[in-house]
Design a protein around this motif. Structure first.
Motif, PDB file in Angstrom:
ATOM      1  N   GLU A 181      34.678 -46.839-116.537  1.00  0.00           N
ATOM      2  CA  GLU A 181      35.187 -48.204-116.459  1.00  0.00           C
ATOM      3  C   GLU A 181      35.530 -48.597-115.031  1.00  0.00           C
ATOM      4  OE1 GLU A 181      38.885 -50.912-118.171  1.00  0.00           O
ATOM      5  OE2 GLU A 181      38.481 -48.905-118.976  1.00  0.00           O
ATOM      6  N   LEU A 182      36.111 -47.680-114.269  1.00  0.00           N
ATOM      7  CA  LEU A 182      36.492 -48.011-112.896  1.00  0.00           C
ATOM      8  C   LEU A 182      35.280 -48.248-112.015  1.00  0.00           C
ATOM      9  CD1 LEU A 182      39.462 -45.556-112.329  1.00  0.00           C
ATOM     10  CD2 LEU A 182      39.549 -47.972-112.907  1.00  0.00           C
TER      11      LEU A 182
ATOM     12  N   PRO B 268      36.578 -38.517-104.407  1.00  0.00           N
ATOM     13  CA  PRO B 268      35.695 -39.687-104.476  1.00  0.00           C
ATOM     14  C   PRO B 268      35.721 -40.394-105.820  1.00  0.00           C
ATOM     15  CG  PRO B 268      34.410 -37.667-104.569  1.00  0.00           C
ATOM     16  CD  PRO B 268      35.825 -37.256-104.294  1.00  0.00           C
ATOM     17  N   VAL B 269      35.833 -39.644-106.911  1.00  0.00           N
ATOM     18  CA  VAL B 269      35.737 -40.242-108.247  1.00  0.00           C
ATOM     19  C   VAL B 269      36.722 -39.552-109.169  1.00  0.00           C
ATOM     20  CG1 VAL B 269      33.320 -40.917-108.026  1.00  0.00           C
ATOM     21  CG2 VAL B 269      33.884 -38.652-108.897  1.00  0.00           C
ATOM     22  N   HIS B 270      36.931 -40.156-110.327  1.00  0.00           N
ATOM     23  CA  HIS B 270      37.663 -39.533-111.431  1.00  0.00           C
ATOM     24  C   HIS B 270      36.720 -38.591-112.165  1.00  0.00           C
ATOM     25  CE1 HIS B 270      41.589 -41.672-111.829  1.00  0.00           C
ATOM     26  NE2 HIS B 270      40.965 -42.542-111.062  1.00  0.00           N
ATOM     27  N   TYR B 271      37.185 -37.405-112.461  1.00  0.00           N
ATOM     28  CA  TYR B 271      36.380 -36.442-113.210  1.00  0.00           C
ATOM     29  C   TYR B 271      36.755 -36.495-114.698  1.00  0.00           C
ATOM     30  CZ  TYR B 271      35.256 -34.776-108.558  1.00  0.00           C
ATOM     31  OH  TYR B 271      34.844 -34.706-107.242  1.00  0.00           O
ATOM     32  N   CYS B 272      36.713 -37.697-115.234  1.00  0.00           N
ATOM     33  CA  CYS B 272      37.026 -37.905-116.640  1.00  0.00           C
ATOM     34  C   CYS B 272      36.358 -39.206-117.084  1.00  0.00           C
ATOM     35  CB  CYS B 272      38.543 -37.951-116.871  1.00  0.00           C
ATOM     36  SG  CYS B 272      39.365 -39.294-116.001  1.00  0.00           S
ATOM     37  N   GLU B 273      36.645 -39.645-118.315  1.00  0.00           N
ATOM     38  CA  GLU B 273      36.019 -40.842-118.860  1.00  0.00           C
ATOM     39  C   GLU B 273      36.477 -42.121-118.167  1.00  0.00           C
ATOM     40  OE1 GLU B 273      37.676 -38.619-120.482  1.00  0.00           O
ATOM     41  OE2 GLU B 273      36.244 -37.565-121.792  1.00  0.00           O
ATOM     42  N   ARG B 274      37.587 -42.068-117.471  1.00  0.00           N
ATOM     43  CA  ARG B 274      38.109 -43.257-116.815  1.00  0.00           C
ATOM     44  C   ARG B 274      37.182 -43.755-115.707  1.00  0.00           C
ATOM     45  NH1 ARG B 274      42.826 -41.476-116.113  1.00  0.00           N
ATOM     46  NH2 ARG B 274      43.757 -42.491-117.920  1.00  0.00           N
TER      47      ARG B 274
ATOM     48  N   ALA C  20      43.408 -59.207-122.225  1.00  0.00           N
ATOM     49  CA  ALA C  20      44.674 -58.690-121.715  1.00  0.00           C
ATOM     50  C   ALA C  20      45.181 -57.537-122.554  1.00  0.00           C
ATOM     51  CB  ALA C  20      45.718 -59.810-121.678  1.00  0.00           C
ATOM     52  N   GLN C  21      44.755 -57.476-123.829  1.00  0.00           N
ATOM     53  CA  GLN C  21      45.206 -56.399-124.691  1.00  0.00           C
ATOM     54  C   GLN C  21      44.444 -55.112-124.460  1.00  0.00           C
ATOM     55  OE1 GLN C  21      44.939 -57.812-128.685  1.00  0.00           O
ATOM     56  NE2 GLN C  21      46.565 -59.349-128.450  1.00  0.00           N
ATOM     57  N   ILE C  22      43.317 -55.197-123.738  1.00  0.00           N
ATOM     58  CA  ILE C  22      42.550 -53.987-123.452  1.00  0.00           C
ATOM     59  C   ILE C  22      43.345 -53.116-122.495  1.00  0.00           C
ATOM     60  CG2 ILE C  22      40.408 -53.080-122.480  1.00  0.00           C
ATOM     61  CD1 ILE C  22      39.049 -55.632-123.329  1.00  0.00           C
ATOM     62  N   TYR C  23      43.335 -51.832-122.732  1.00  0.00           N
ATOM     63  CA  TYR C  23      44.117 -50.912-121.880  1.00  0.00           C
ATOM     64  C   TYR C  23      43.518 -50.851-120.477  1.00  0.00           C
ATOM     65  CZ  TYR C  23      46.417 -46.690-120.253  1.00  0.00           C
ATOM     66  OH  TYR C  23      47.142 -45.782-119.541  1.00  0.00           O
TER      67      TYR C  23
ATOM     68  N   ARG D  69      34.546 -51.650-109.694  1.00  0.00           N
ATOM     69  CA  ARG D  69      34.458 -51.605-108.236  1.00  0.00           C
ATOM     70  C   ARG D  69      33.272 -52.384-107.691  1.00  0.00           C
ATOM     71  NH1 ARG D  69      34.957 -45.754-108.896  1.00  0.00           N
ATOM     72  NH2 ARG D  69      37.163 -45.161-108.941  1.00  0.00           N
ATOM     73  N   LYS D  70      32.339 -52.782-108.528  1.00  0.00           N
ATOM     74  CA  LYS D  70      31.166 -53.501-108.047  1.00  0.00           C
ATOM     75  C   LYS D  70      31.520 -54.938-107.694  1.00  0.00           C
ATOM     76  CE  LYS D  70      27.710 -50.772-110.537  1.00  0.00           C
ATOM     77  NZ  LYS D  70      26.577 -50.822-111.487  1.00  0.00           N
ATOM     78  N   ARG D  71      31.025 -55.406-106.555  1.00  0.00           N
ATOM     79  CA  ARG D  71      31.244 -56.785-106.125  1.00  0.00           C
ATOM     80  C   ARG D  71      30.218 -57.683-106.824  1.00  0.00           C
ATOM     81  NH1 ARG D  71      31.253 -54.061-101.043  1.00  0.00           N
ATOM     82  NH2 ARG D  71      33.330 -53.837-100.149  1.00  0.00           N
ATOM     83  N   LYS D  72      30.618 -58.245-107.915  1.00  0.00           N
ATOM     84  CA  LYS D  72      29.711 -59.085-108.698  1.00  0.00           C
ATOM     85  C   LYS D  72      29.935 -60.559-108.369  1.00  0.00           C
ATOM     86  CE  LYS D  72      29.371 -55.900-112.583  1.00  0.00           C
ATOM     87  NZ  LYS D  72      29.530 -55.747-114.051  1.00  0.00           N
ATOM     88  N   SER D  73      28.896 -61.330-108.485  1.00  0.00           N
ATOM     89  CA  SER D  73      28.964 -62.772-108.302  1.00  0.00           C
ATOM     90  C   SER D  73      28.133 -63.452-109.387  1.00  0.00           C
ATOM     91  CB  SER D  73      28.465 -63.170-106.903  1.00  0.00           C
ATOM     92  OG  SER D  73      27.103 -62.830-106.748  1.00  0.00           O
ATOM     93  N   PHE D  74      28.124 -64.762-109.379  1.00  0.00           N
ATOM     94  CA  PHE D  74      27.376 -65.487-110.399  1.00  0.00           C
ATOM     95  C   PHE D  74      25.875 -65.306-110.222  1.00  0.00           C
ATOM     96  CE2 PHE D  74      25.240 -69.326-111.951  1.00  0.00           C
ATOM     97  CZ  PHE D  74      25.677 -69.326-113.272  1.00  0.00           C
ATOM     98  N   PHE D  75      25.428 -65.180-108.967  1.00  0.00           N
ATOM     99  CA  PHE D  75      24.004 -65.037-108.702  1.00  0.00           C
ATOM    100  C   PHE D  75      23.558 -63.577-108.660  1.00  0.00           C
ATOM    101  CE2 PHE D  75      25.407 -69.025-106.776  1.00  0.00           C
ATOM    102  CZ  PHE D  75      24.526 -69.929-107.363  1.00  0.00           C
TER     103      PHE D  75
END
Length: 550
Positions: A120-121, A111-117, A19-22, A125-131
Motif C-alpha cells: 500500500e505504501l 529502503p522498504v517495509h519487509y511486510c504487507e504494508r 476515511a474508515q480505511i486503516y 509514494r507514486k506522484r500521480k496526476s490526472f494525465f
C-alpha cells in the motif's frame, strides 16, 4: 438542485468510506478507558524502562560493524519495529526519554517495509496526476536521510546519542552531501555506511572524509582501497581515530614498513584484513627493536598475499603476546600452503576458527607431512580445489588433502572441533572409522571423534552447503553414525512435504551395526512413505489382481 445534492451526498459518503480505511502510514491512536490509581511504570528506573522497550525494536541494540545489507534480520520488518517503538513515545515524558535513547542509538534507514504494508505504501509514494496515472515513485530512503539530517542538526541532544548510522547502498552513493552534513554533527559516531569512493580518496567524497576526520574521532571501522595510499601513510603521524578496532586494506601499493608503522599507531586494533597487497612480504613479521612491530591481532584475514609464507607467520606467532590473542585466522590464496598448516596450528594454542582456501596442482603424500592438530579449534573451513592444469586422473589431487584431514581428525587431533566445512563429497564416508570384522569381540574401532561433528560439504563453491551430522562411537554403536547428507534449506520441512510423508519431515539416519553394515531405522507407523506415483500403481495393481482372481 436535487441532482446536485445527490452528487454531493455520494461524494461525502465516498470520503467517509475512505476515511474508515486503516492508514498504515499514520500512527495508531488508542483510547483506553480511564482507570483510577497510580501509573505503576512511574516506579521503574529509567534504565529498566529502556531495557523493556528495547524488546519492541531488537535491532536498535545490534551493535555490530556490518553494513545495512549484512545486518538484515530474517523474518523481521525493521521499519515496523521502529514505528511501533515511536508510538510508545506518546505515552508520557518518561516513555519519550526512553524511546529516544533507543531510536537514536542505532539508526537504520531501510529502503522498504519487509511486510504487507509495503504494497500500500508503494502505491501512495507514486506522484500521480490526472494525465499520468503511473507516476514515478518517491525516493523514500533519500527523504528519510534528509529528515534525519535536519533533526540531528536542530537538536544537539539527539545528535550526541547517535552511535551507528546505516543506510542502503544506493542512498549512501547518491546522498553524499546530505551524509556529510549529517556526520558533521554526530561526535559520538562509531560506525556509518560510507560510499565506496571515500575509501579510494575520490574527489567527490573529500568533503565527507574531512567531516569524518574532524568531527567523528570515535570511529571504529575504516577501509582503504587502491588510490588512498597517501592518506593511509599519513595515519602514522596524524594520530587519527585512536579507537579504531577494524581495518581493511585492499589493493594498496604500500611498503611493508609503512604498513607496520600505521598498524602500530592504533592501540585497540583487533581485526585486520589484508587483501591483494603486492609489495607485502614476510618482512612485516620481523622484530626490530627501534622500529615498531606488528601488533597482536585477534581476527586476521590474509587474501591473495603470496608474499606471506608459513615461515614468516611462524616467526610472528613465536611472540607469546601474539599467539595468546589470535583466535580467528583466514588464509585465502596465500603463500601458506595446506601441507604447511601444521606449523601454523602448532604455534596457535588459542585459535578458535580457521579458514583456508587454496588451489593446488599436485597431490599430497601424507607420509611426508606431519598430521595437523589443534586442541582449541572449534570451526574449520577446509576448502582445497584442484586447478584446471592438474592431471585428470581417476582421483583429483585435492582428495589427497581431504584424506590427510580425515586421518588427522580420526587420530583425535581435534578434540574441540564442532563444525567442519569442506569442498568434498567423499569426506562424510572418510570420517567414519573402518568396520570391524564379524565376531571380533567388544573392542570398538578407534575413532578420534569425542563429540557430534556438523559436517558441511559441497562439490564446487557455487553450490549450497550440504549438512551431515556425524556422531562418535558409543557402547551400543561401536562404529558411530552419520545422518544422510542433505541440503541446508531455509524452509520448514513440515510445510514442504506432501501428505504421503504424514506432514512431517523424514529423519534419514545411517546407523552402523558393528559388523560393517548398516541398520534401517523404521518409522513410527512401521511403513516407509511412498510417492504419489507409487500409490497410483499400487491401487491399479490391486484392482486388476482382484478381477483376475474372480
Amino acid at each position: 438542485m436535487k441532482f446536485l445534492k445527490h452528487i454531493k451526498s455520494k461524494t461525502r459518503l465516498k470520503h467517509e468510506d475512505e476515511a474508515q480505511i486503516y492508514d498504515y502510514a499514520a500512527p495508531t491512536t488508542y483510547s483506553p478507558k480511564s482507570r483510577s490509581g497510580r501509573d505503576l511504570t512511574s516506579r521503574l528506573p529509567i534504565k529498566l524502562l529502556t531495557s523493556i522497550l528495547s524488546y519492541i525494536c531488537p535491532h536498535a541494540y545490534d551493535d555490530n560493524y556490518l553494513s545495512l545489507e549484512e545486518s538484515m534480520r530474517d523474518g523481521e520488518c525493521m521499519l515496523c519495529d521502529m514505528r511501533e517503538l515511536a508510538q510508545c513515545a506518546l505515552v508520557n515524558r518518561r516513555f519519550l526519554v526512553a524511546t529516544q535513547t533507543i531510536l537514536y542509538h542505532n539508526v537504520r534507514i531501510d529502503p522498504v517495509h519487509y511486510c504487507e504494508r509495503e504494497i500500500e505504501l508503494a502505491a501512495r509514494r507514486k506522484r500521480k496526476s490526472f494525465f499520468e496515472r503511473n507516476g514515478e515513485p518517491i525516493d523514500a530512503p533519500k527523504q528519510r536521510v534528509e529528515q534525519f539530517s535536519r533533526t540531528v542538526r536542530d537538536n544537539q541532544s539527539l545528535a550526541i546519542q547517535v552511535e551507528f548510522l546505516k543506510m542502503p547502498y544506493m542512498t549512501r552513493e547518491t546522498c553524499i552531501v546530505d551524509l556529510a552534513r549529517t556526520v558533521s554533527v554526530l561526535p559520538n559516531l562509531k560506525y556509518v555506511d560510507l560510499p565506496e569512493g571515500l575509501y579510494a580518496d575520490d574527489r567527490s567524497c573529500m568533503t565527507l572524509k574531512q567531516a569524518l576526520e574532524h568531527r567523528c574521532p570515535d570511529l571504529r571501522k575504516m577501509k582503504y582501497l587502491h588510490g588512498a595510499e597517501r592518506s593511509f601513510a599519513l595515519l602514522s603521524h596524524s594520530k587519527l581515530w585512536q579507537s579504531l578496532e577494524i581495518l581493511e586494506l585492499s589493493q594498496l601499493e604500500i611498503e611493508p614498513n609503512t604498513l607496520v608503522s600505521v598498524l602500530a599507531t592504533f592501540p585497540v586494533l583487533h581485526e585486520v584484513k589484508l587483501e591483494e597487497l603486492p609489495l607485502i612480504d614476510d618482512s612485516i613479521f620481523q622484530q626490530r627493536a627501534p622500529a615498531p612491530t606488528l601488533p597482536p591481532i585477534t581476527i586476521l584475514t590474509l587474501q591473495k598475499t603470496p608474499g606471506l609464507t608459513a615461515g614468516g607467520f611462524e616467526a610472528y606467532l613465536s611472540q607469546p603476546h601474539v599467539r595468546e590473542v589470535l583466535t580467528h585466522l583466514t588464509l585465502l590464496d596465500t603463500g601458506i600452503s595446506p601441507d604447511e598448516l601444521y606449523r601454523v596450528l602448532a604455534m596457535s594454542p588459542y585459535l578458535k576458527t580457521l579458514r583456508i582456501n587454496q588451489t593446488i596442482q599436485r597431490a599430497l603424500t601424507p607420509s611426508t607431512v606431519p598430521p595437523i592438530a589443534s586442541r582449541s579449534l572449534e570451526t574449520l573451513q577446509f576448502e582445497i580445489e584442484s586447478s584446471d592444469t592438474s592431471p585428470h586422473d581417476l582421483q583429483p589431487p585435492s582428495e589427497s588433502y581431504y584424506q590427510y584431514l580425515s586421518s588427522s581428525i580420526l587420530a583425535g587431533n581435534f578434540p574441540s572441533l564442532i563444525s567442519l566445512y569442506a569442498l568434498s563429497t567423499t569426506l562424510p564416508s572418510l570420517l567414519l572409522p573402518p568396520p570391524s570384522a564379524p565376531f571380533a569381540g567388544s573392542k570398538a574401532p578407534t575413532s578420534g571423534l569425542r563429540q557430534t561433528l556438523m559436517l558441511y560439504t559441497k562439490s564446487i563453491p557455487e553450490h549450497d552447503w550440504y549438512l551431515t551430522v556425524i556422531s562418535p562411537p558409543t557402547s551400543t554403536n561401536r562404529r558411530g553414525s552419520a545422518t544422510a547428507t542433505r541440503p541446508i534449506s531455509l524452509y520448514n520441512g513440515s510445510t514442504q512435504l506432501g501428505p504421503q510423508w504424514g506432514d512431517k519431515a523424514r529423519d534419514s539416519v545411517i546407523v552402523g551395526n558393528g559388523f560393517g553394515g548398516f541398520l534401517a531405522v523404521p518409522s513410527e507407523d512401521g511403513a516407509r512413505p511412498s510417492s504419489s506415483h507409487g500409490h497410483k500403481h499400487k491401487h491399479s495393481w490391486s484392482k486388476s489382481s482382484k478381477g483376475w482372481m474372480g
